[in-house]
Motif scaffolding. Structure first.
Motif, PDB file in Angstrom:
ATOM      1  N   ILE A 109       8.533  60.085  14.201  1.00  0.00           N
ATOM      2  CA  ILE A 109       8.511  61.410  14.587  1.00  0.00           C
ATOM      3  C   ILE A 109       9.529  61.691  15.704  1.00  0.00           C
ATOM      4  N   THR A 110       9.749  60.811  16.435  1.00  0.00           N
ATOM      5  CA  THR A 110      10.753  60.987  17.771  1.00  0.00           C
ATOM      6  C   THR A 110      12.439  60.949  17.176  1.00  0.00           C
ATOM      7  N   VAL A 111      12.503  60.173  16.270  1.00  0.00           N
ATOM      8  CA  VAL A 111      13.980  59.795  15.979  1.00  0.00           C
ATOM      9  C   VAL A 111      14.432  60.176  14.481  1.00  0.00           C
ATOM     10  N   HIS A 112      13.694  59.779  13.685  1.00  0.00           N
ATOM     11  CA  HIS A 112      13.998  59.722  12.309  1.00  0.00           C
ATOM     12  C   HIS A 112      13.733  61.061  11.529  1.00  0.00           C
ATOM     13  N   TRP A 113      12.831  61.846  11.997  1.00  0.00           N
ATOM     14  CA  TRP A 113      12.306  63.063  11.334  1.00  0.00           C
ATOM     15  C   TRP A 113      13.357  64.055  11.451  1.00  0.00           C
ATOM     16  N   PRO A 114      13.433  64.935  10.261  1.00  0.00           N
ATOM     17  CA  PRO A 114      14.382  65.926  10.428  1.00  0.00           C
ATOM     18  C   PRO A 114      14.202  66.962  11.656  1.00  0.00           C
ATOM     19  N   SER A 115      15.387  67.360  12.149  1.00  0.00           N
ATOM     20  CA  SER A 115      15.121  68.320  13.415  1.00  0.00           C
ATOM     21  C   SER A 115      14.652  69.511  13.048  1.00  0.00           C
ATOM     22  N   GLN A 116      14.699  70.205  12.047  1.00  0.00           N
ATOM     23  CA  GLN A 116      14.247  71.289  11.549  1.00  0.00           C
ATOM     24  C   GLN A 116      14.106  71.292  10.170  1.00  0.00           C
ATOM     25  N   TRP A 117      13.126  71.885   9.550  1.00  0.00           N
ATOM     26  CA  TRP A 117      13.083  71.941   8.044  1.00  0.00           C
ATOM     27  C   TRP A 117      12.049  73.080   7.640  1.00  0.00           C
ATOM     28  N   SER A 118      12.339  73.836   6.493  1.00  0.00           N
ATOM     29  CA  SER A 118      11.642  74.960   6.313  1.00  0.00           C
ATOM     30  C   SER A 118      11.033  74.928   4.862  1.00  0.00           C
ATOM     31  N   THR A 119      11.688  73.958   3.945  1.00  0.00           N
ATOM     32  CA  THR A 119      11.311  73.935   2.616  1.00  0.00           C
ATOM     33  C   THR A 119      11.077  72.315   2.437  1.00  0.00           C
ATOM     34  N   LEU A 120      10.190  72.252   1.272  1.00  0.00           N
ATOM     35  CA  LEU A 120      10.068  70.769   0.869  1.00  0.00           C
ATOM     36  C   LEU A 120      11.403  70.022   0.684  1.00  0.00           C
ATOM     37  N   ASN A 121      12.529  70.866  -0.077  1.00  0.00           N
ATOM     38  CA  ASN A 121      13.667  70.316  -0.350  1.00  0.00           C
ATOM     39  C   ASN A 121      14.446  69.690   0.930  1.00  0.00           C
ATOM     40  N   GLU A 122      14.279  70.730   2.003  1.00  0.00           N
ATOM     41  CA  GLU A 122      14.992  70.175   3.084  1.00  0.00           C
ATOM     42  C   GLU A 122      14.337  69.101   3.678  1.00  0.00           C
ATOM     43  N   LEU A 123      13.097  68.970   3.647  1.00  0.00           N
ATOM     44  CA  LEU A 123      12.223  67.877   4.347  1.00  0.00           C
ATOM     45  C   LEU A 123      12.763  66.450   3.453  1.00  0.00           C
ATOM     46  N   TRP A 124      12.619  66.665   2.160  1.00  0.00           N
ATOM     47  CA  TRP A 124      13.096  65.618   1.262  1.00  0.00           C
ATOM     48  C   TRP A 124      14.668  65.020   1.533  1.00  0.00           C
ATOM     49  N   ALA A 125      15.534  65.821   1.805  1.00  0.00           N
ATOM     50  CA  ALA A 125      16.924  65.318   2.252  1.00  0.00           C
ATOM     51  C   ALA A 125      16.802  64.401   3.282  1.00  0.00           C
ATOM     52  N   GLY A 126      15.671  64.233   4.228  1.00  0.00           N
ATOM     53  CA  GLY A 126      15.864  63.173   5.347  1.00  0.00           C
ATOM     54  C   GLY A 126      15.229  62.073   4.672  1.00  0.00           C
ATOM     55  N   TYR A 127      14.812  61.708   3.491  1.00  0.00           N
ATOM     56  CA  TYR A 127      14.397  60.629   2.894  1.00  0.00           C
ATOM     57  C   TYR A 127      15.516  59.916   2.468  1.00  0.00           C
ATOM     58  N   ILE A 130      20.691  56.350   5.875  1.00  0.00           N
ATOM     59  CA  ILE A 130      21.821  56.703   6.697  1.00  0.00           C
ATOM     60  C   ILE A 130      21.455  58.072   7.123  1.00  0.00           C
ATOM     61  N   ASP A 131      21.900  58.398   8.648  1.00  0.00           N
ATOM     62  CA  ASP A 131      21.800  60.036   9.197  1.00  0.00           C
ATOM     63  C   ASP A 131      23.098  60.055   9.254  1.00  0.00           C
ATOM     64  N   THR A 132      23.513  61.245   8.526  1.00  0.00           N
ATOM     65  CA  THR A 132      24.896  61.789   8.897  1.00  0.00           C
ATOM     66  C   THR A 132      24.859  62.745  10.140  1.00  0.00           C
ATOM     67  N   GLU A 133      25.697  62.215  11.104  1.00  0.00           N
ATOM     68  CA  GLU A 133      25.442  62.995  12.441  1.00  0.00           C
ATOM     69  C   GLU A 133      25.695  64.526  12.122  1.00  0.00           C
ATOM     70  N   GLY A 134      24.626  64.945  12.935  1.00  0.00           N
ATOM     71  CA  GLY A 134      24.879  66.375  13.178  1.00  0.00           C
ATOM     72  C   GLY A 134      24.204  67.176  11.911  1.00  0.00           C
ATOM     73  N   ASP A 135      23.724  66.637  10.789  1.00  0.00           N
ATOM     74  CA  ASP A 135      23.216  67.520   9.752  1.00  0.00           C
ATOM     75  C   ASP A 135      21.994  67.899  10.062  1.00  0.00           C
ATOM     76  N   GLY A 136      21.315  67.176  10.922  1.00  0.00           N
ATOM     77  CA  GLY A 136      19.676  67.505  11.144  1.00  0.00           C
ATOM     78  C   GLY A 136      18.764  67.064  10.197  1.00  0.00           C
ATOM     79  N   PHE A 137      19.009  66.620   9.020  1.00  0.00           N
ATOM     80  CA  PHE A 137      18.244  66.027   7.904  1.00  0.00           C
ATOM     81  C   PHE A 137      17.221  64.937   8.258  1.00  0.00           C
ATOM     82  N   GLY A 138      17.885  64.106   9.270  1.00  0.00           N
ATOM     83  CA  GLY A 138      16.881  63.017   9.490  1.00  0.00           C
ATOM     84  C   GLY A 138      17.074  61.845   8.724  1.00  0.00           C
ATOM     85  N   ASN A 139      16.480  60.531   8.838  1.00  0.00           N
ATOM     86  CA  ASN A 139      16.589  59.493   8.404  1.00  0.00           C
ATOM     87  C   ASN A 139      15.276  58.687   8.236  1.00  0.00           C
ATOM     88  N   TYR A 140      14.369  59.013   7.232  1.00  0.00           N
ATOM     89  CA  TYR A 140      13.092  58.324   7.574  1.00  0.00           C
ATOM     90  C   TYR A 140      12.823  57.295   6.308  1.00  0.00           C
TER      91      TYR A 140
END
Length: 176
Positions: A109-127, A130-140
């Motif tokens: 919730i605090t570190v790995h979740w995407p900073s913002q997402w509006s579609t399931l596609n954007e949420l899935w990008a965080g799965y 590795i978290d690419t710095e600054g892209d906001g997708f997370g790494n869960y």
């Protein structure tokens, strides 16, 4: 006739190998899960023990947000370190499994979740790992894998190669 003998030999060998594997299934899989999770969480706790507290930069969810960052840092550090040792020897495995699952969920919730997402596609990008710095997708992805690995330990216990099993055997003699 020869065909039946070969089939009987093959079935017998298969049955014996399955029996052997079934005997190992009560101890080895949970041992391997405990060992890898102990290593991962022990390493994370060790890094926190000797690292710099970066929790002051995090907005923790309720009720953890009510606790000062320094105390949250200490809680996370010692739950990871003590939990790793407990998993290693198989002591209080279910307690430490649920404790580390909760710690992992808070980390997601605090570190790995995407900073913002509006579609399931954007949420899935965080799965991902590795978290690419600054892209906001997370790494869960890795924390979710840890939670899945904890589930057999939480539900099935530490297995036969553990202090939990030894304690259970001792207690069964006194409290049948």
């Amino acid at each position: 006739m020869v065909k039946n003998k070969l089939l009987n030999l093959a079935c017998g060998a298969y049955g014996r190998s399955i029996q052997s594997l079934n005997l190992l299934s009560e101890s080895v899989p949970s041992l391997f899960l405990r060992l890898i999770l102990a290593y991962e969480f022990g390493e994370a706790g060790y890094e926190k023990l000797y690292g710099e507290n970066w929790f002051s930069e995090i907005n923790f969810p309720f009720p953890f947000g009510l606790i000062p960052p320094e105390i949250n840092w200490q809680i996370a550090t010692y739950v990871e370190l003590i939990g790793a040792v407990a998993l290693l020897v198989g002591f209080a495995t279910r307690f430490f499994s649920i404790s580390l699952i909760i710690l992992t969920i808070v980390a997601i919730i605090t570190v790995h979740w995407p900073s913002q997402w509006s579609t399931l596609n954007e949420l899935w990008a965080g799965y991902r790992i590795i978290d690419t710095e600054g892209d906001g997708f997370g790494n869960y992805k890795l924390p979710i894998i840890y939670i899945v690995m904890f589930m057999p330990l939480l539900l099935g216990g530490a297995g036969k190669l553990s202090l939990d099993y030894f304690i259970q055997l001792k207690c069964a003699k006194h409290y049948p």
